[in-house]
Design an enzyme around this catalytic site. Structure first.
Site, PDB file in Angstrom:
ATOM      1  N   GLU A  23     -53.817 -46.593 -30.709  1.00  0.00           N
ATOM      2  CA  GLU A  23     -53.260 -46.907 -32.166  1.00  0.00           C
ATOM      3  C   GLU A  23     -53.265 -48.424 -32.479  1.00  0.00           C
ATOM      4  OE1 GLU A  23     -50.651 -44.310 -34.097  1.00  0.00           O
ATOM      5  OE2 GLU A  23     -49.599 -46.007 -35.157  1.00  0.00           O
ATOM      6  N   PHE A  58     -52.865 -51.742 -35.755  1.00  0.00           N
ATOM      7  CA  PHE A  58     -52.548 -51.666 -37.092  1.00  0.00           C
ATOM      8  C   PHE A  58     -53.211 -52.994 -37.723  1.00  0.00           C
ATOM      9  CE2 PHE A  58     -49.269 -54.282 -34.611  1.00  0.00           C
ATOM     10  CZ  PHE A  58     -49.469 -55.473 -34.913  1.00  0.00           C
ATOM     11  N   GLU A 106     -34.683 -38.225 -41.681  1.00  0.00           N
ATOM     12  CA  GLU A 106     -34.394 -37.814 -43.063  1.00  0.00           C
ATOM     13  C   GLU A 106     -34.379 -36.007 -43.313  1.00  0.00           C
ATOM     14  OE1 GLU A 106     -36.598 -39.426 -46.273  1.00  0.00           O
ATOM     15  OE2 GLU A 106     -36.582 -41.404 -45.211  1.00  0.00           O
ATOM     16  N   ALA A 132     -75.422 -61.450 -19.873  1.00  0.00           N
ATOM     17  CA  ALA A 132     -75.224 -60.149 -19.197  1.00  0.00           C
ATOM     18  C   ALA A 132     -75.427 -60.076 -17.840  1.00  0.00           C
ATOM     19  CB  ALA A 132     -76.230 -59.163 -20.139  1.00  0.00           C
ATOM     20  N   GLN A 175     -85.085 -59.947 -20.513  1.00  0.00           N
ATOM     21  CA  GLN A 175     -84.823 -58.843 -19.787  1.00  0.00           C
ATOM     22  C   GLN A 175     -85.749 -58.554 -18.428  1.00  0.00           C
ATOM     23  OE1 GLN A 175     -84.628 -55.161 -22.004  1.00  0.00           O
ATOM     24  NE2 GLN A 175     -87.185 -54.918 -21.583  1.00  0.00           N
ATOM     25  N   THR A 231     -87.860 -50.780 -23.510  1.00  0.00           N
ATOM     26  CA  THR A 231     -87.086 -50.173 -22.611  1.00  0.00           C
ATOM     27  C   THR A 231     -87.105 -48.627 -22.903  1.00  0.00           C
ATOM     28  OG1 THR A 231     -85.318 -51.875 -23.135  1.00  0.00           O
ATOM     29  CG2 THR A 231     -84.576 -49.726 -22.092  1.00  0.00           C
TER      30      THR A 231
END
Lengths: 646, 646
Positions: free
Chosen positions: B65, B67, B205, B463, B487, B562
């Site tokens: 989680e 915000f 509550e 990479a 590549q 590729t």
């Protein structure tokens, strides 16, 4: 193309019936499809563009003329001839129009259907002849619309022979070829490439040689794209004619029509019809040998070769058109001796490409129809668009109904007696069927001394590629794994490889090993146990005639089993194992047992019951070894299965 | 997810606004696309189905989680964190809804835009929180429609915090989370997966723990698919809660919310908001070390790990939800120690896949954007369908305009001062630029001692795959071949290869060698002479900023660079060199010189003029060696070029 006159007359023009708009929508469809890799620029060009490109490249070409046969059997033979002669690389073939033979009909022997077969099923660029005299405008428009629908793109526009001796002009009718040319251009815009006839000696009915030249010019100016000439006997005749044409402003290609003399009678017949004079020097040779067919044909070949050489050497001739008379040997001989017969071992794709304009971007098919490409084209002919950009996809519309499969061009080329000799006059059990399959694989004669050169699933002897698997195939067929389709694995062979290569040069081709066979339920049970061990390395589909279907394919995705990598292109994967179409193929494959084999025997006869038993009880199995860089494991799978059974 | 109450009330239902029909048309679109090979079943499943499948497989998972951040710079950092934490394989992330922060707006920091970025640009399955109190039905429907439009498929339905101290029900308004659940189901049918909050200790509550359980059951019965709980401090708390839920008939998944204590102040803050009691044994440890952040975090990690182990060992818990507080280290530590952080070196495709439902079948992109995947997604976001069944095709609609490229999530993550240190406070000539490129390749510090960890065209360090080419790249960059993409060639490595592998296991991956660089016109002239020699083996595209374009590609077809072959699938070719999109990339690649580099310097300064000169005069070149099974010839091409220049 015998006996035809041209004159001018004003062709009445009517509203466009089909051509313009439809042609437009097709081209916009094409542009939205440019993602499909196209291997061969050729497939996108119009005939006149191909002609121009070959001429610009200094590349000599030839074309072949055929006439529609009289019987369905002769049609089946002619289609085989198309396949064989198509291998030599003709730029196009043309099919003559026989007004007496219901030429626009759906009969197996009609001009229209023969031309349809050539373009769609044999993948040949095709010109359909069409004559116009004694026909209404509506008839002609109807023929043209039908031709367009069938994927024909080229028309040879002719006048045709008048009925009776005397020629009478019809008011507002089609009296001359030029009327037909104008009509085609009016009604179909630029959709068709149009060819017209030229007469090197002038048309026999023309007022003069010069008048005939003017008529030819009118045909060209009315919209013809090129000219094919009537036959002639001396190269000078053609070369003079060509210069005369150029002198009066005819600039389109003019293709000499070559007639290799093949026999005394056919020559006499042709001369009579065309009203041509055979030169004395030819008569002098032929008359003394008129009863010796072989001698005449040899002479005819010599004569044609030397005339063609003169034409080509003149520098004015780039293509030669051959009147084959539906015969193969003489024309093929001439072409081979001229060095323009170009049998290219490289296939454009691993299956025969249809020349239909709608199918020209087709680049994938299910492997199941590898030996029955015409059946595949026939059963998918109603597919009016490319589902998802290509043919052969799972989500494609339904395959054409199986009842169509007996259509004449899907029939076996061999007559019943020959089939019985190959497949057994009398079967004594399932083993006699194993024996037939084994003989087909090995090429050895069966016990009655007959070679098995075709099977219900394979119209031709074993492919060269399949020969790579011969030894293993023989072994498994003997034991009841009745193979009908297979391919070895290939890990990147050059696309120019004479056995497994295809596509443009500079590429690499790949395959996954594939094996498809019928076998008994007993073997299937063992096979399934063995396959568990191989997990996802081997994908299988196993189905019986009732449709019981066993598979380990995780979903309905096709599995590519042939693909190629080429310079500057996307990947091309011409064959796939497609789970959905396999169920359509299954119907066809099982039906062939009955339609082509069982029905050779009397009803209730033991032989027929044996085939019926196999049809009812065997399974159709396909196996793919996904691990293409390793040694093919499918033979191990089969060995393991037999071991488990013992 | 702090401080929220649920009660029942009758949610008013209105006519469907968006959900049903649109969802239907989407699914029919999908079915017409089933030809596109899909690598990952995952990409087609809804979140609740994935959850169920993982549970059935006994496969433990986690979720994260976050915000929305307060500033645009913090947003850029958070997005990098999404990329890094996404690598560990969360089943989903969720983004909280901050009513005070204009959560549904188009601001860079709004909940909506952060969730949009996570799903579309980071490829993460994402839940968007949404609260309903103090909002009109139209506002809420508008938010939901927008979420759907952006490709969000999951909503966490919450009440939200009331304004002021006292809680007053609005008549006909949205007073409780259950109202929102009903509204979503009424207006959008089953389009969204809905998550609701559970309170292991009961909502502060609520009248009682039991009353709160009944409210939870109402939310589930109104259409929620699963529950995420508020944080808790002892595993018994959650396990008891879960049993109590099951006892009253709640059968959907219940996911424990885990809060690794990361610091004294954040703990106090959270406890205050959630009105939870910190157990005495935890207070006893923390109070004495409250000023030692590292010690508290270590303790928090220990505590979380042992609680999570108890939960997982109970056999009742299959997934863990982490409150990260937008921090990375503590949560990652816990996950790694639990062994459920699954960094898989295998990529699903060679580029980050978007999780947008519309793009889930995307399987090809131009290689040019390999280092700028977010830019590619952004510039193609308006493509409302898949041209020819996929993205990235020549005939695709125009790329989004270049002026968009400076959008916040396409910005460099580094501030100006850092960039100046890396790329030079002051440039003295083109050679200083060569030096920057070279340092980026080698990883060595520049002459001022700073490492160059990013470039305008590459937001990240080199990479791993590119490292294979390091030596050659260094050599050519030193001499003014300024490489931005490359590549190596790959001839069939297993898809599980840790460096070049991608896609499911059992497959093989392939690549053609690729090299893309900027260089001077002098070098281009020599290069062109050299390239002639290589003919069709090497395809090239060479273009300058004005669009002068030189290429030997025969037509506008893409070249696959590729591709992968997998068991039971069609060929997948995720990257192509596409001549048409190259011209869009060219605009972007040249603009980056100015926008990211030149603008670091004062106008008219020599440094800025040097970059401007390169921008105006250099060429962008791409080269493909088509002969992938042979040794990469592109280095030879470059060597030959330099030799020719000497």
């Amino acid at each position: 193309m015998v006996n035809e006159t041209q004159h001018t007359c004003s062709a009445s023009s009517s509203s466009k019936s089909d051509g313009g708009s439809s042609s437009g929508s097709e081209s916009s469809k094409d542009s939205s499809r440019c993602s499909t890799p196209v291997l061969d620029a050729d497939r996108h060009e119009r005939l006149r563009e191909k002609m121009r490109r070959r001429q610009d490249a200094g590349d000599k070409w030839f074309s072949l003329e055929f006439f529609p046969p009289r019987t369905a059997n002769a049609a089946v033979n002619l289609i085989s001839r198309f396949d064989r002669m198509g291998a030599g690389g003709p730029l196009f073939i043309d099919v003559t129009w026989h007004p007496a033979g219901d030429p626009g009909s759906d009969k197996e022997t009609s001009s229209m259907i023969i031309a349809n077969t050539a373009v769609n099923y044999c993948g040949l660029e095709t010109i359909l002849h069409m004559t116009c005299c004694n026909q209404t405008k509506d008839d002609i428009t109807g023929h043209l619309q039908k031709a367009k629908r069938l994927g024909l793109k080229n028309i040879m526009a002719l006048r045709g022979d008048p009925i009776g001796e005397e020629w009478e002009e019809e008011v507002d009718g089609f009296n001359y070829a030029v009327d037909l040319v104008k009509h085609i251009r009016n009604e179909f815009d630029d959709y068709f490439d149009i060819c017209v006839a030229g007469y090197p000696k002038g048309h026999p009915e023309a007022q003069s040689y010069e008048a005939d030249l003017r008529h030819l010019k009118e045909k060209v100016f009315a919209g013809a794209d090129f000219i094919i000439t009537q036959l002639f006997f001396r190269s000078e005749t053609f070369l003079k004619f060509m210069k005369d044409c150029q002198a009066i402003g005819i600039t389109c290609p003019i293709i000499p029509g070559i007639f290799p003399i093949q026999g005394y009678h056919s020559l006499r017949q042709l001369v009579k019809l065309s009203k041509l004079e055979v030169p004395q020097e030819i008569k002098d040779v032929i008359e003394p040998i008129k009863d010796n067919d072989a001698a005449i044909r040899n002479y005819g070949v010599e004569l044609a070769v030397s005339m063609c050489r003169e034409l080509l050497d003149s520098g004015m001739v780039h293509g030669l058109h051959f009147y084959t008379l539906n015969r193969e040997v003489a024309t093929t001989d001439v072409l081979k001796r001229l060095g323009i017969w170009k049998e290219d071992p490289r296939r454009p794709l691993p299956w025969a490409v249809s020349a239909h304009p709608k199918r020209r971007v087709e680049d994938v098919r299910p492997i199941f129809w590898a030996s029955r490409p015409k059946s595949y084209i026939y059963r998918t002919q109603e597919w009016d668009d490319f589902p998802n950009g290509r043919w052969g996809n799972s989500s494609s519309p339904a395959f054409g109904e199986l009842k169509d499969y007996y259509l004449f061009y899907l029939k076996s080329k061999s007559p019943r007696e020959e089939l019985l000799k190959m497949w057994g006059e009398e079967l004594t059990g399932e083993e006699s069927v194993f024996e037939v399959f084994t003989c087909y694989i090995t090429g050895e004669p069966n016990k009655n001394g007959h070679k098995v050169t075709c099977m219900p699933w394979n119209d031709d002897p074993l492919a060269t590629e399949t020969n790579l698997l011969k030894e293993q195939l023989e072994k498994v067929n003997r034991r009841g794994i009745l193979t009908i389709n297979s391919q070895p694995n290939i890990n990147g062979k050059p696309s120019t490889d004479p056995i497994v290569g295809w596509g443009p040069s500079g590429g690499y081709v790949f395959q996954k090993a594939y094996l498809e066979f019928f076998t008994s339920s007993e073997i299937v049970m063992a096979l399934l146990k063995v396959l568990k061990k191989y997990e996802l390395r081997v994908n299988y589909h196993i189905v019986n005639v009732k449709g019981q279907n066993i598979t380990n394919a995780p979903d309905l995705q096709p599995n590519a089993v042939t693909w190629g990598i080429f310079p500057g292109r996307e990947i091309i994967q011409p064959t796939v194992v497609d789970p959905v179409s396999f169920l359509s193929w299954k119907d066809e494959a099982f039906a062939l047992w009955i339609e082509q084999w069982a029905k050779l025997y009397e009803e209730e006869s033991p032989s027929r019951m044996i085939i019926q038993y196999i049809h009812d009880n065997y399974y159709l199995v396909n196996l793919v070894d996904n691990d293409f860089p390793l040694e093919n494991c499918l033979w191990q799978v089969v060995d393991d299965t037999f071991e488990l059974l013992n």
